[in-house]
Design a protein around this motif. Structure first.
Motif, PDB file in Angstrom:
ATOM      1  N   VAL A 547       0.845  -1.200   0.000  1.00 12.42           N
ATOM      2  CA  VAL A 547       0.000   0.000   0.000  1.00 12.42           C
ATOM      3  C   VAL A 547       0.882   1.252   0.000  1.00 12.42           C
ATOM      4  O   VAL A 547       0.624   2.206  -0.747  1.00 12.42           O
ATOM      5  N   MET A 548       1.930   1.228   0.792  1.00 12.59           N
ATOM      6  CA  MET A 548       2.839   2.391   0.808  1.00 12.59           C
ATOM      7  C   MET A 548       3.423   2.633  -0.575  1.00 12.59           C
ATOM      8  O   MET A 548       3.509   3.772  -1.042  1.00 12.59           O
ATOM      9  N   HIS A 549       3.773   1.542  -1.210  1.00 12.43           N
ATOM     10  CA  HIS A 549       4.350   1.651  -2.559  1.00 12.43           C
ATOM     11  C   HIS A 549       3.326   2.229  -3.547  1.00 12.43           C
ATOM     12  O   HIS A 549       3.652   3.088  -4.375  1.00 12.43           O
ATOM     13  N   ILE A 550       2.087   1.798  -3.420  1.00 17.42           N
ATOM     14  CA  ILE A 550       1.064   2.308  -4.345  1.00 17.42           C
ATOM     15  C   ILE A 550       0.829   3.810  -4.104  1.00 17.42           C
ATOM     16  O   ILE A 550       0.735   4.601  -5.050  1.00 17.42           O
ATOM     17  N   ARG A 708       6.071  11.631   3.342  1.00 20.36           N
ATOM     18  CA  ARG A 708       4.978  12.036   2.463  1.00 20.36           C
ATOM     19  C   ARG A 708       3.932  10.924   2.352  1.00 20.36           C
ATOM     20  O   ARG A 708       2.729  11.162   2.384  1.00 20.36           O
ATOM     21  N   ILE A 709       4.425   9.688   2.211  1.00 21.42           N
ATOM     22  CA  ILE A 709       3.497   8.555   2.104  1.00 21.42           C
ATOM     23  C   ILE A 709       2.651   8.446   3.375  1.00 21.42           C
ATOM     24  O   ILE A 709       1.423   8.365   3.317  1.00 21.42           O
ATOM     25  N   LEU A 713      -1.871   9.301   4.961  1.00 23.21           N
ATOM     26  CA  LEU A 713      -2.837   8.496   5.719  1.00 23.21           C
ATOM     27  C   LEU A 713      -3.660   9.361   6.666  1.00 23.21           C
ATOM     28  O   LEU A 713      -4.739   8.963   7.110  1.00 23.21           O
ATOM     29  N   ILE A 714      -3.109  10.530   7.001  1.00 25.42           N
ATOM     30  CA  ILE A 714      -3.785  11.327   8.040  1.00 25.42           C
ATOM     31  C   ILE A 714      -4.157  12.745   7.601  1.00 25.42           C
ATOM     32  O   ILE A 714      -4.756  13.486   8.372  1.00 25.42           O
ATOM     33  N   ASP A 715      -3.801  13.110   6.363  1.00 26.90           N
ATOM     34  CA  ASP A 715      -4.058  14.514   5.990  1.00 26.90           C
ATOM     35  C   ASP A 715      -5.209  14.679   5.005  1.00 26.90           C
ATOM     36  O   ASP A 715      -5.349  15.710   4.370  1.00 26.90           O
ATOM     37  N   GLY A 716      -6.006  13.640   4.843  1.00 27.26           N
ATOM     38  CA  GLY A 716      -7.169  13.782   3.978  1.00 27.26           C
ATOM     39  C   GLY A 716      -6.903  13.449   2.514  1.00 27.26           C
ATOM     40  O   GLY A 716      -7.812  13.501   1.683  1.00 27.26           O
ATOM     41  N   ILE A 726      -5.415   7.107  10.907  1.00 27.21           N
ATOM     42  CA  ILE A 726      -4.672   7.527  12.109  1.00 27.21           C
ATOM     43  C   ILE A 726      -4.092   6.298  12.813  1.00 27.21           C
ATOM     44  O   ILE A 726      -2.918   6.272  13.195  1.00 27.21           O
ATOM     45  N   ASP A 727      -4.917   5.267  12.959  1.00 24.66           N
ATOM     46  CA  ASP A 727      -4.441   4.069  13.662  1.00 24.66           C
ATOM     47  C   ASP A 727      -3.277   3.411  12.928  1.00 24.66           C
ATOM     48  O   ASP A 727      -2.311   2.961  13.548  1.00 24.66           O
ATOM     49  N   ILE A 728      -3.387   3.354  11.626  1.00 19.06           N
ATOM     50  CA  ILE A 728      -2.312   2.707  10.858  1.00 19.06           C
ATOM     51  C   ILE A 728      -1.038   3.559  10.927  1.00 19.06           C
ATOM     52  O   ILE A 728       0.054   3.048  11.137  1.00 19.06           O
ATOM     53  N   PHE A 729      -1.229   4.857  10.795  1.00 16.59           N
ATOM     54  CA  PHE A 729      -0.091   5.771  10.947  1.00 16.59           C
ATOM     55  C   PHE A 729       0.583   5.536  12.301  1.00 16.59           C
ATOM     56  O   PHE A 729       1.796   5.364  12.399  1.00 16.59           O
TER      57      PHE A 729
END
Ligand code: AZC
Length: 805
Positions: A547-550, A708-709, A713-716, A726-729
């Protein structure tokens, strides 16, 4: 085998259809057409089945019993047709009759009686035992509801019941007369008999009838039919009146109602323990009954019977056999223990601590009191004997009872003659770390048996275009001897073969693209790279790394639609255990990302994400032949073996991998140029973990690419995720990234860039793909089974058969 010709088949089929449904065959539904085909085939193979069963008794050949709480057989029809050598006859016959063969095949339900790798391996093994002349009997549970049906609603996983038995199952045979009683609960005490011997007495037990259902396991064109026996819990007939309340009836039925939907966490649940004892007791009683029919002395039991325990779930087989030998057959402890030890062998499938089964002693005591007594005795004797030989520390560390819990792996290891891991690295880790104390005590008990897959299902049936190309290019021997696929190597510079190989892949990709368009309403380009990760959703398997790669690619493309990146379709298939909250959050994240990426015109269709719902054996058969890239990216040291890696390789996908599980062996076979390796190695992971020096937040703060990746996850950036982002971050940054994704990310990213560059060169990519196919034959489950047969079960088939392999 007796031949079957098309015309006769058509006549038999038509007649049977009319007899059963009292209408003409073409008026029936596909389900009815399938049911009748099932009956016709049954008429064809039962002769062999009966013959085989009789031969077993006449010849007294040693029998292997493979106990597994899970079997994931997939649809059976095509396997039967192939193995009975009537595939073409039946296909042609049905087509002549104007029926749609593929639709009929799809009318069969895909029984999801397993969670993942372990269950599927058990089914590959059943197929391979029959095909290599090993007399193997599968023993399992006939769950009424298989693994849940996964639905995505608003991107979240929802679990629905999977009633796979809603239609009659044409393959199974109910063997009521072979039922046995399994006894739970009550009180038990030892009473002195007239001859001075102690015998247990029971009162107030809760008795359950275990009814077997048998399904034939047909060998590949060799006339062998083995048996898969699944037990169902029912109320004993003559005890009907004892179960007066509906609660009691429900209690019986619940035992085999549903497959426990987890492949990693076993928090103590009574029902699961009941299932484990139910299977163990029913299976062992059946085996004892069989052996007694042979009228041999008990000392010869291990000569005639090998019992294999697939992971620790059926470990209660061991005290159950002891119970019968002691209580019912009057053997001494030493006699019973000797027999038992020579009979049992055990495979370990995981080193994850949380997946190591432990049961509180009080639960075992109240559920199966006599079995508890036997486990105490095994424990006491172990401690006594091993203290004498190795000192008390080692004796206690390896004892089956610790802190008022029964450690099932310990019980299985000390009571078996063989313990095996499922890939070289896995076995090494077991010996060196996880089970090193046992290795000291039992240096010769450990061995490796690298997993395998059956090429019959995963290539011959799932990938007909490739199979035909192989036949044409290297002949048909590979169908019997998958190792012969190596002959393909010599075509590495043959332009025509390479072209055809590309065509094969394209055909399979188009087939999958059609499915995706029809079922999911997503259009994917068959010329894009199909990048596939299919497996249970688990943090250690690191779907999140992909997912991070995508996200990384997406952000790059958004900045610069001309960025030099390959066009890719990212395919996921994964179920999360219903109680595994974090895994379910990742599912939601993937779905949210798919919504964003698939609908963003700015990136020009350069990325598509296809997350198939309800991943299953049947879906795997559709996806695997279409894959270009196989993602095997678990944290090194965590994946015991993996088997999708082998199936994908056999279908010409290139692998991007950590050196984990069987990836190590794949890498050795194909060589460094034909696999994309990245990340820490298992021992590096160990060192890093032990040093306590890892600081994920530090990486996050210093590394702009990763920052950036993760910020996305948390900036919309990804609409639709709320607390999940948030939880995954936090799991990565605040909770220090347990599976070292951030540490491995750059190496992963570079490997992915190398994949892009390589994919651009069609010819060399296809050459690499060819090498992968050619080398995959070594991972045939047939060879794995022959190694189990000769090293563990001592049932190596006749030399004639062996020479074939
Ligand atoms: C799996 C392992 O995770 C996988 O690496 C291996 O290939 C497979 O077994 C077969 O050996 N384990 C499970 O699936 N475990 C359970 C309990 O389902």
């Amino acid at each position: 085998m007796k031949p079957m010709d098309v015309e006769t088949f058509k006549e038999v089929y038509k007649k049977r259809f009319e007899d059963v449904y009292a209408i003409q065959y073409h008026m029936g539904s596909t389900l009815e057409q399938f049911q009748v085909l099932g009956q016709v085939l049954r008429g064809y193979y039962t002769d062999y089945w009966i013959e085989n069963n009789q031969e077993k008794i006449d010849n007294q050949d040693k029998q292997v019993y493979y106990f597994s709480m899970e079997f994931l057989p997939g649809r059976q029809l095509k396997t039967y047709l192939l193995n009975l050598d009537v595939y073409d006859t039946v296909k042609t016959g049905l087509t002549d009759l104007g029926l749609d063969f593929d639709k009929i095949v799809e009318a069969e339900v895909d029984p999801a009686l397993g969670n993942g790798g372990l269950g599927r391996l058990a089914s590959c093994f059943m197929d391979s035992m029959a095909s290599t002349h090993v007399y193997g009997n599968g023993c399992g549970i006939r769950y009424q509801y298989g693994l849940f049906k996964q639905k995505f609603i608003d991107g979240y996983q929802i679990e629905l019941p999977e009633n796979w038995l809603r239609n009659p199952n044409p393959w199974e045979v109910r063997k009521e007369s072979k039922s046995v009683i399994v006894r739970f609960g009550g009180n038990v005490w030892l009473e002195e008999q007239k001859d001075g011997k102690l015998k247990p007495k029971y009162e107030h037990t809760f008795d359950v009838l275990a009814v077997p259902y048998d399904t034939p396991q047909i060998g590949y064109r060799n006339g062998v039919v083995n048996n898969l026996r699944l037990f169902s819990a029912e109320i004993p007939y003559d005890e009907e009146s004892k179960y007066i309340t509906s609660e009691q009836r429900q209690e019986v039925n619940s035992i085999t109602e549903v497959l426990y939907p987890d492949d990693s966490n076993y928090e103590g649940r009574l029902l699961r323990l009941k299932q484990e004892y139910f299977l163990s007791s029913a299976g062992i009683q059946t085996i004892v009954r069989y052996f007694k029919n042979l009228k041999l002395p008990w000392t010869r039991f291990p000569e005639k019977v090998a019992i294999h325990i697939n992971d620790t779930h059926p470990t209660l087989c061991i005290p159950e056999l002891m119970r019968i030998l002691l209580d019912e057959e009057d053997l001494t402890w030493e006699q019973a223990w000797n027999i038992s030890k020579k009979t049992f062998s055990y495979t370990n499938h995981t080193i994850l601590q949380e997946a190591m089964e432990r049961w509180p002693v009080y639960m075992i005591e109240s559920l199966i009191p006599r079995i508890a007594q036997i486990i105490y005795e095994i424990n006491a004797r172990h401690i006594r004997n091993k203290t004498e030989l190795y000192g008390s520390e080692l004796a206690y560390k390896t004892a089956p009872i610790q802190d008022d819990q029964v450690l099932m792996a310990n019980l299985a290891i000390i009571s078996s003659h063989s313990v095996n891991g499922v890939a070289k690295l896995h076995t090494e880790i077991l010996e060196r770390y996880t089970l090193s104390d046992f290795k000291t005590i039992y240096p010769f008990r450990f061995n490796n048996k690298t997993n395998g897959v059956t090429h019959r299902r995963w290539v011959q049936l799932a990938n007909e275009p490739l199979s035909q190309l192989l036949d044409k290019t290297i002949g048909e021997e590979w169908r019997f001897q998958p190792k012969e696929m190596r002959l393909l190597r010599s075509y590495i510079d043959d332009e025509s073969v390479l072209d055809q190989l590309q065509q094969v892949k394209l055909t399979n990709k188009k087939r999958f693209a059609k499915f995706v368009s029809e079922q999911m309403n997503i259009e994917i380009d068959p010329h894009a790279m199909f990048d596939v990760q299919i497996k249970r959703l688990h943090a250690y398997k690191r779907q999140l790394l992909q997912v991070m790669h995508i996200i990384d690619r997406y952000l790059q493309l958004r900045d610069n639609p001309e960025a030099k990146l390959a066009k890719r379709v990212f395919v996921f298939g994964a179920k999360a255990a219903p109680s595994y909250y974090y895994a379910k959050q990742i599912i939601k994240l993937i779905n949210a990302l798919a919504d964003l990426v698939n609908n963003d015109p700015r990136i020009n269709d350069m990325i598509k994400i296809v997350f198939v719902e309800n991943y299953s054996v049947s879906l795997a058969e559709l996806i695997i032949p279409a894959a270009d890239l196989s993602e095997q990216i678990s944290l090194a040291g965590k994946e015991a073996s993996g088997t999708s890696n082998m199936k994908l390789m056999a279908n010409g996908a290139l692998t991007i991998a950590t050196l984990d599980g069987a990836n190590v062996e794949i890498s050795n076979l194909v060589g460094p140029d034909d696999i994309f390796l990245f990340g820490m190695k298992a021992d590096e992971v160990q060192v890093l973990r032990d040093s306590h020096a890892y600081n994920a937040r530090d990486i996050y703060e210093r590394d702009p690419q990763i920052q950036r990746i993760l910020n996305s996850l948390i900036d919309g950036t990804i609409p639709g995720i709320k607390s999940e982002g948030i939880d995954i971050f936090n799991s990565l940054v605040t909770d220090n990234d347990e599976y070292f994704l951030l540490k491995d990310y750059h190496s992963f990213y570079q490997a992915q860039m190398k994949v892009d560059i390589n994919y651009a060169n069609k010819k060399s990519w296809t050459q690499k793909s060819l090498i992968n196919i050619a080398q995959s034959g070594k991972f045939s489950a047939d060879y794995t089974i022959l190694r189990y047969a000769s090293d563990i079960w001592n049932v190596a088939p006749e030399t004639e058969v062996l020479q074939q392999f």
